[in-house]
Scaffold this motif. Structure first.
Motif, PDB file in Angstrom:
ATOM      1  N   THR A  28      38.973  33.495  41.146  1.00 43.65           N
ATOM      2  CA  THR A  28      38.636  34.319  41.475  1.00 43.65           C
ATOM      3  C   THR A  28      38.382  34.444  43.136  1.00 43.65           C
ATOM      4  N   CYS A  29      38.358  35.974  43.422  1.00 42.26           N
ATOM      5  CA  CYS A  29      38.600  36.224  45.091  1.00 42.26           C
ATOM      6  C   CYS A  29      37.634  36.424  45.351  1.00 42.26           C
ATOM      7  N   GLN A  31      33.882  37.289  47.116  1.00 47.21           N
ATOM      8  CA  GLN A  31      33.281  38.151  48.729  1.00 47.21           C
ATOM      9  C   GLN A  31      32.109  37.559  48.998  1.00 47.21           C
ATOM     10  N   ARG A 334      47.065  36.904  45.958  1.00 44.76           N
ATOM     11  CA  ARG A 334      46.507  38.004  44.932  1.00 44.76           C
ATOM     12  C   ARG A 334      44.718  37.918  45.756  1.00 44.76           C
ATOM     13  N   CYS A 335      44.673  37.651  46.454  1.00 48.29           N
ATOM     14  CA  CYS A 335      43.104  37.597  47.417  1.00 48.29           C
ATOM     15  C   CYS A 335      43.891  38.653  47.859  1.00 48.29           C
ATOM     16  N   ARG A 337      45.767  41.434  48.538  1.00 43.94           N
ATOM     17  CA  ARG A 337      46.389  42.083  48.036  1.00 43.94           C
ATOM     18  C   ARG A 337      45.337  43.045  47.973  1.00 43.94           C
ATOM     19  N   ASN A 338      44.006  42.297  46.688  1.00 40.27           N
ATOM     20  CA  ASN A 338      42.725  42.409  46.624  1.00 40.27           C
ATOM     21  C   ASN A 338      41.753  42.932  47.753  1.00 40.27           C
ATOM     22  N   THR A 340      43.626  43.960  50.395  1.00 40.01           N
ATOM     23  CA  THR A 340      43.716  45.170  51.195  1.00 40.01           C
ATOM     24  C   THR A 340      43.920  45.247  52.706  1.00 40.01           C
ATOM     25  N   SER A 355      37.655  30.602  48.941  1.00 38.81           N
ATOM     26  CA  SER A 355      38.393  31.423  47.035  1.00 38.81           C
ATOM     27  C   SER A 355      39.249  30.080  46.570  1.00 38.81           C
TER      28      SER A 355
END
Length: 390
Positions: A28-29, A31, A334-335, A337-338, A340, A355
């Motif tokens: 998971t990324c 937060q 992936r993180c 890109r999530n 942005t 992460s």
């Protein structure tokens, strides 16, 4: 030989992790990880370049001599338990260490002798301490550009892969000993800051640094057969080559621009291969320099080629797939890109580097840099279970 050892150790770690019943986790990324708790921020020291080299490290070496001794003791204990490299390393400590320090250029030779005097640790061991960071480092580095064109450079430094998995505590022996030795350094000349870096106390080279207003730099290890002990012997016999940490140190002290730093890091024979992740002070000015030990075969990968707004490097050539037991690249991308481009900043990059498995049991610190302001902050990192060994 280095690649074979690496794969053997990774497979051994896989067996260790199963034996330790390390629980599975879901990628998971993270937060909201930033800011960390205040006690995780590392202390800061000033290195006065106007002092004689033998005196520059006296205060830091004196303050951290117990931490340096603990790291070396843990390393020697590991050597005694694992025979895979014991003979080579013991030979190096007993014989090659003093020979290597005699072959080093100034000011590094005098700096290491000064640290030895300040800590009471034999010069051969101090030399070893300054060399094994170039052989056993596993990292993730990223340079990202905000929507306004401002560049941020961040990295995890993972260390201890070859140095003993503690099945009971699910930690790496050396990794746990390293964290208390991590410091931020402000390198000054004539009372002005030349650059800032993150160091393990007593290590005189550079792995992570920012030249305020000019460029940022991090180094990741590159696993390649053409390096390591072969490069050390070549240096002793022919005088050709330089330690990666000394090359990066010279670059930080003398380069006045991104282009000058890139030239220095590209056209110099080294002891071992490496990845140099280099960021400038202008929009789009970032690259990964993939180095062989010798100059031939150097690859320069620009941020514009990597997708435009960020460039990310772990420990594998960007044109090849990572080793299947060590794929931090895919989840890190992936993180990103999530997140942005709108999320690029100190907090966003810290969250990505926190992460799993980008954050893992080997991770000692996360450093965050912004070139225009010369900002550098460093946080100790711990990976709570469930967490993979690497």
């Amino acid at each position: 030989m280095i690649m074979i050892k690496m794969y053997l150790v990774l497979l051994m770690c896989l067996i260790y992790s199963v034996a330790a019943q390390v629980p599975p986790y879901t990628e998971t990324c993270v937060q909201g990880a930033y800011p960390p708790k205040a006690h995780l921020k590392v202390p800061e020291y000033v290195i006065n370049l106007d002092l004689p080299p033998s005196q520059r490290w006296n205060q830091l070496a004196s303050d951290k001599k117990n931490e340096i001794r603990t790291i070396l003791d843990a390393f020697k204990t590991f050597i005694g338990e694992f025979g895979i490299i014991a003979k080579e390393v013991i030979y190096f400590i007993d014989l090659l260490g003093p020979l290597v320090v005699d072959a080093l250029p100034q000011p590094f030779q005098d700096e290491l002798r000064g640290i030895s005097n300040a800590t009471g640790i034999e010069i051969g061991e101090i030399t070893l301490y300054n060399i094994f960071y170039e052989i056993f480092t596993v990292c993730t580095s990223v340079i990202a550009q905000s929507p306004t064109g401002k560049l941020y450079h961040a990295r995890n430094l993972d260390f201890g892969l070859f140095m003993g998995w503690d099945i009971k505590n699910r930690t790496w022996y050396i990794t746990e000993k390293l964290r208390p030795a991590i410091v931020n350094l402000v390198w000054q000349r004539a009372g002005k800051t030349v650059f800032k870096s993150v160091n393990y106390a007593g290590y005189v080279g550079i792995l992570t640094a920012v030249s305020p207003g000019q460029f940022t730099l991090s180094m990741n290890e590159r696993f390649n057969i053409d390096g390591g002990y072969r490069g050390i012997i070549d240096l002793i016999l022919t005088g050709k080559g330089t330690w990666m940490g000394f090359l990066t140190r010279n670059t930080m002290e003398t380069a006045q621009s991104f282009d000058e730093a890139k030239y220095m890091l590209t056209f110099k024979q080294m002891i071992a291969p490496a990845y140099f992740i280099l960021g400038g002070n202008k929009t789009g000015q970032a690259c990964v320099i993939t180095r062989n030990r010798k100059v031939n075969g150097t690859d320069i990968w620009q941020m514009s080629q990597a997708g435009g707004w960020y460039i990310l490097e772990t420990n594998y050539d960007h044109w090849k797939a990572p080793f299947f037991l060590d794929d931090r690249r895919t989840p890190a991308n992936r993180c990103m890109r999530n997140m942005t481009q709108n999320g690029v900043g100190i907090a966003g990059l810290f969250n990505m580097l926190s992460s799993k498995p980008v954050l893992n049991k080997l991770t000692t610190y996360t450093a965050l840099m912004q070139v225009n302001s010369g900002h550098l902050e460093t946080w100790l990192q711990y990976c709570d279970d469930p967490c993979v060994p690497w």
